[in-house]
Motif scaffolding. Structure first.
Motif, mmCIF file in Angstrom:
data_model
loop_
_atom_site.group_PDB
_atom_site.id
_atom_site.type_symbol
_atom_site.label_atom_id
_atom_site.label_comp_id
_atom_site.label_asym_id
_atom_site.label_seq_id
_atom_site.Cartn_x
_atom_site.Cartn_y
_atom_site.Cartn_z
ATOM 1 N N THR A 32 0.813 -1.217 0.000
ATOM 2 C CA THR A 32 0.000 0.000 0.000
ATOM 3 C C THR A 32 0.846 1.267 0.000
ATOM 4 O O THR A 32 0.357 2.337 -0.365
ATOM 5 N N ASP A 33 2.104 1.153 0.379
ATOM 6 C CA ASP A 33 3.009 2.304 0.371
ATOM 7 C C ASP A 33 4.022 2.221 -0.784
ATOM 8 O O ASP A 33 5.124 2.751 -0.689
ATOM 9 N N LEU A 34 3.626 1.591 -1.860
ATOM 10 C CA LEU A 34 4.503 1.405 -3.025
ATOM 11 C C LEU A 34 5.008 2.755 -3.532
ATOM 12 O O LEU A 34 4.207 3.632 -3.863
ATOM 13 N N PRO A 35 6.330 2.942 -3.585
ATOM 14 C CA PRO A 35 6.869 4.213 -4.083
ATOM 15 C C PRO A 35 6.570 4.400 -5.571
ATOM 16 O O PRO A 35 6.482 3.430 -6.337
ATOM 17 N N GLU A 36 6.431 5.640 -5.976
ATOM 18 C CA GLU A 36 6.043 5.943 -7.349
ATOM 19 C C GLU A 36 6.981 5.332 -8.385
ATOM 20 O O GLU A 36 6.518 4.766 -9.374
ATOM 21 N N GLU A 37 8.278 5.450 -8.206
ATOM 22 C CA GLU A 37 9.203 4.922 -9.223
ATOM 23 C C GLU A 37 9.084 3.408 -9.356
ATOM 24 O O GLU A 37 9.160 2.872 -10.464
ATOM 25 N N GLN A 38 8.906 2.723 -8.259
ATOM 26 C CA GLN A 38 8.731 1.273 -8.321
ATOM 27 C C GLN A 38 7.393 0.940 -8.976
ATOM 28 O O GLN A 38 7.307 0.021 -9.789
ATOM 29 N N ALA A 39 6.357 1.675 -8.625
ATOM 30 C CA ALA A 39 5.049 1.466 -9.249
ATOM 31 C C ALA A 39 5.144 1.632 -10.760
ATOM 32 O O ALA A 39 4.604 0.826 -11.525
ATOM 33 N N ARG A 40 5.828 2.669 -11.167
ATOM 34 C CA ARG A 40 5.983 2.924 -12.603
ATOM 35 C C ARG A 40 6.688 1.757 -13.288
ATOM 36 O O ARG A 40 6.253 1.306 -14.350
ATOM 37 N N SER A 41 7.751 1.251 -12.710
ATOM 38 C CA SER A 41 8.484 0.153 -13.346
ATOM 39 C C SER A 41 7.669 -1.141 -13.345
ATOM 40 O O SER A 41 7.817 -1.960 -14.243
ATOM 41 N N TRP A 42 6.812 -1.327 -12.347
ATOM 42 C CA TRP A 42 5.957 -2.511 -12.311
ATOM 43 C C TRP A 42 4.806 -2.415 -13.307
ATOM 44 O O TRP A 42 4.310 -3.425 -13.775
#
Length: 163
Positions: A32-42
């Motif tokens: 739920t606290d996924l950082p934006e850059e990691q979210a983008r790469s996923w």
């Protein structure tokens, strides 16, 4: 509504509703606290995988997004998987159905034989109903496979259909 390939320039419009949905913790197995850059790469996948956006043609607003990829590698790479995110401000307009139908067509054309969803939260009844209406079946449910913020431990469905 137009469905087209997502680009890096689409991310600033995707991130706010991506973050809202994931942070709510009700439908995705992402932190739920996924950082934006990691979210983008996923989420923004490179070929041969694919990410698309559904766009309101009159306003250019991104209504939702989907990603499609091989569910497994090697000898399991003939089975596709997909994930969908609809901006909560645009729910109930057929965006999810359009995205799901689009990914099914793309996966079939790309040579996949089946589509499998690994983790559909059983309390996400709108998604379960949509997928069933498009021919998906529940293969099984992992009891207490998801910790829902309001309902506690609930099941995760594995769903599939032939292409």
């Amino acid at each position: 509504m137009q469905i087209r390939e997502a680009t890096a320039e689409d991310w600033p419009a995707i991130w706010p509703f991506f973050h809202t949905v994931v942070a709510a913790g009700e439908t995705f197995t992402y932190p739920t606290d996924l950082p934006e850059e990691q979210a983008r790469s996923w989420w923004l996948l490179d070929a041969p995988d694919r990410t698309v956006v559904a766009v309101d043609e009159s306003t250019g607003t991104i209504l939702g997004t989907a990603k499609t990829n091989a569910n497994q590698r090697g000898n399991g790479a003939h089975v596709a998987s997909a994930s969908y995110l609809v901006d909560p401000a645009h729910e109930g307009r057929g965006v999810g159905r359009a995205l799901c139908a689009h990914t099914l067509d793309w996966a079939r054309t790309a040579g996949f034989r089946r589509m499998q969803f690994n983790a559909v939260v059983e309390t996400n009844t709108r998604a379960v109903g949509l997928y069933r209406s498009l021919g998906f079946e529940i293969l099984g449910t992992l009891p207490e496979g998801f910790r829902h913020p309001r309902h506690g431990y609930v099941g995760l469905h594995v769903m599939h259909r032939a292409l």
